[in-house]
Design an enzyme around this catalytic site. Sequence first.
Site, PDB file in Angstrom:
ATOM      1  N   ASP A  11       2.659  -1.136   4.854  1.00 34.29           N
ATOM      2  CA  ASP A  11       2.162  -2.233   4.030  1.00 34.29           C
ATOM      3  C   ASP A  11       2.179  -1.769   2.571  1.00 34.29           C
ATOM      4  O   ASP A  11       2.259  -0.567   2.269  1.00 34.29           O
ATOM      5  CB  ASP A  11       0.742  -2.579   4.476  1.00 34.29           C
ATOM      6  CG  ASP A  11       0.082  -3.626   3.592  1.00 34.29           C
ATOM      7  OD1 ASP A  11       0.665  -4.693   3.392  1.00 34.29           O
ATOM      8  OD2 ASP A  11      -1.031  -3.341   3.098  1.00 34.29           O
ATOM      9  N   ASP A  13       0.323  -3.761  -0.736  1.00 34.99           N
ATOM     10  CA  ASP A  13      -0.916  -3.980  -1.490  1.00 34.99           C
ATOM     11  C   ASP A  13      -2.111  -3.373  -0.769  1.00 34.99           C
ATOM     12  O   ASP A  13      -2.384  -3.686   0.395  1.00 34.99           O
ATOM     13  CB  ASP A  13      -1.162  -5.474  -1.697  1.00 34.99           C
ATOM     14  CG  ASP A  13      -0.155  -6.098  -2.645  1.00 34.99           C
ATOM     15  OD1 ASP A  13       0.543  -5.357  -3.349  1.00 34.99           O
ATOM     16  OD2 ASP A  13      -0.054  -7.344  -2.672  1.00 34.99           O
ATOM     17  N   ASP A 212      -3.863  -1.809   5.674  1.00 37.67           N
ATOM     18  CA  ASP A 212      -5.279  -1.843   5.321  1.00 37.67           C
ATOM     19  C   ASP A 212      -5.978  -3.155   5.633  1.00 37.67           C
ATOM     20  O   ASP A 212      -7.198  -3.249   5.487  1.00 37.67           O
ATOM     21  CB  ASP A 212      -5.458  -1.561   3.820  1.00 37.67           C
ATOM     22  CG  ASP A 212      -5.054  -2.750   2.963  1.00 37.67           C
ATOM     23  OD1 ASP A 212      -3.943  -3.311   3.176  1.00 37.67           O
ATOM     24  OD2 ASP A 212      -5.846  -3.141   2.081  1.00 37.67           O
TER      25      ASP A 212
END
Length: 274
Positions: A11, A13, A212
């Site tokens: 991922d 961001d 996250d």
Amino acid sequence: MPPQDLMVVTDLDGTFLDHHDYSFDAALPMLERLRADGVPVVFCSSKTPAEITALQRRTGLDGQAFVAENGAIVVGPDGNVTTGAGAGPADADLARLRTALDHTRSDLDLHFATFGGETDEVVAAWTGLDLEAAGDARQREASEVLLWHAEDDDRADAFRAALAAAGLDLVRGGRFWHVLPAGRDKGTAVRLLVADHERRTGTVPRTIGLGDGPNDTALLDAVDLAVVVRGHGPAPGPFADDRPERVHRTTAPGPQGWAEGVSRFTTPSLRSHR
């Protein structure tokens, strides 16, 4: 460092990129080690192809496979869109997706705004991106991004059900919600890329995934080794296999946590245990 049959799927961001300023300096030493060993590093993000290819140029990862718009777009290392059952290019569906989204918003009396319905200036204010990057973020090809007011969060189940009837999925990211065609999540994208890698090389790579937010759950379920990077919002999970030897939760956030997580699963003992 790891052998060349390893693949890192990450991922962006809040994971590879800092949640606040989008920096990735703390991840660069580990990224350089992966690049030196020829390990594919696959960006797997809610970002658009325009955003991801720009970041690939900045990080020296030009030509690598990537996953854009939460799995709605999967591009192989040859630059071609990877196809498979229930996945592949979805840009032709974007107008239908937006129409269904507008109808659902009206029917349920929801209050949210979309990237597609706002200007570059507004999206820049929401995200902290500069105007050029905000313009890239608005170049959606297969999905839409929502800024949803907190008072509507308890209506997510009704919203999700209405979208499902239209063949769409609703997923929550670190700070935004995302609507995309059903069956095109990050986990499906990872499986497509692994199958493509096997067709091209004859080997099945050992996968490390990092994320996250809740929209990373499918990604982290699909990989061999999962890293949950400490975030600033809801975390991924629950997982189908949450054993500590498979799932590492970092103490550091963002790119610091990214480097921590990759290091955790690229020690000599783990490299030899395949």
